[in-house]
Write a protein that holds these residues in place. Sequence first.
Motif, short mmCIF file in Angstrom:
data_model
loop_
_atom_site.label_atom_id
_atom_site.label_comp_id
_atom_site.label_asym_id
_atom_site.label_seq_id
_atom_site.Cartn_x
_atom_site.Cartn_y
_atom_site.Cartn_z
N MET A 1 20.02 -31.57 -27.78
CA MET A 1 19.33 -31.26 -26.49
C MET A 1 20.47 -31.37 -25.51
N ASP A 2 20.48 -30.50 -24.51
CA ASP A 2 21.32 -30.50 -23.43
C ASP A 2 21.04 -31.46 -22.07
N TYR A 3 19.71 -31.51 -22.08
CA TYR A 3 19.30 -32.34 -21.08
C TYR A 3 17.87 -32.16 -20.94
N VAL A 4 17.25 -33.20 -20.02
CA VAL A 4 15.68 -33.09 -19.93
C VAL A 4 15.59 -32.92 -18.35
N LEU A 5 14.64 -31.88 -17.97
CA LEU A 5 14.35 -31.45 -16.92
C LEU A 5 13.12 -32.30 -16.23
N LEU A 6 13.25 -32.95 -15.27
CA LEU A 6 12.17 -33.70 -14.58
C LEU A 6 11.77 -33.06 -13.31
N GLU A 7 10.43 -33.16 -13.03
CA GLU A 7 10.01 -32.48 -11.73
C GLU A 7 9.71 -33.88 -10.93
N ASP A 8 10.16 -33.51 -9.54
CA ASP A 8 10.14 -34.55 -8.49
C ASP A 8 9.02 -34.00 -7.51
N ASN A 9 7.63 -34.42 -7.74
CA ASN A 9 6.58 -33.93 -6.99
C ASN A 9 6.24 -34.68 -5.83
N GLY A 10 7.05 -35.40 -5.45
CA GLY A 10 6.75 -36.67 -4.29
C GLY A 10 5.97 -37.19 -4.27
N ARG A 11 5.05 -37.47 -5.31
CA ARG A 11 3.67 -38.34 -5.36
C ARG A 11 4.24 -39.73 -5.83
N SER A 12 3.63 -40.77 -5.37
CA SER A 12 3.89 -42.18 -6.07
C SER A 12 3.14 -42.45 -7.40
N GLU A 13 2.18 -41.76 -7.82
CA GLU A 13 1.62 -41.69 -9.05
C GLU A 13 1.80 -40.52 -9.96
N LEU A 14 2.03 -40.30 -10.87
CA LEU A 14 2.20 -39.39 -11.86
C LEU A 14 3.52 -38.64 -11.67
N ASN A 15 4.44 -39.16 -11.33
CA ASN A 15 5.58 -38.43 -10.91
C ASN A 15 6.77 -38.46 -11.83
N PRO A 16 7.00 -37.45 -12.71
CA PRO A 16 7.98 -37.56 -13.89
C PRO A 16 9.39 -37.87 -13.57
N VAL A 17 9.70 -37.90 -12.20
CA VAL A 17 11.27 -38.26 -11.77
C VAL A 17 11.38 -39.76 -12.27
#
Length: 130
Positions: A1-17
Amino acid sequence: MDYVLLEDNGRSELNPVVLKTGLQEIGIKTLVLDVTGSPQEILQRAGELFGEQARARRAIKLFDEKYRLINDRLCTPIRKALILLSVRHPFTDELYHFALSAQSELSQFIVPLNVKMCLPMTGHQVQCKG
């Protein structure tokens, strides 16, 4: 695996970042894509993140063309809608049914499609566990 891509959705809850630090601490390389903003902005950021700016510009151009084509053909009168959704809990197999209010994220996506939500009220949101 080269990397894990995480989204940053700007929310305080349920934010994968929020997983970034923990993953990096155990030696896993992470990339973060900010998914806030318009689809065009997100595509542009993705193109920059992966060094695919030209491809992102083509995707944005195609998106804009298709959106314009659809939007130009929306000559229908505004319709009222009550959108009902169901979610099945993956472990307990319980079903949750709910109606969208005008303030929901999905409703905000539907509004430009000449649909007026029937539940304009606020303060009637119920948080579901899980």
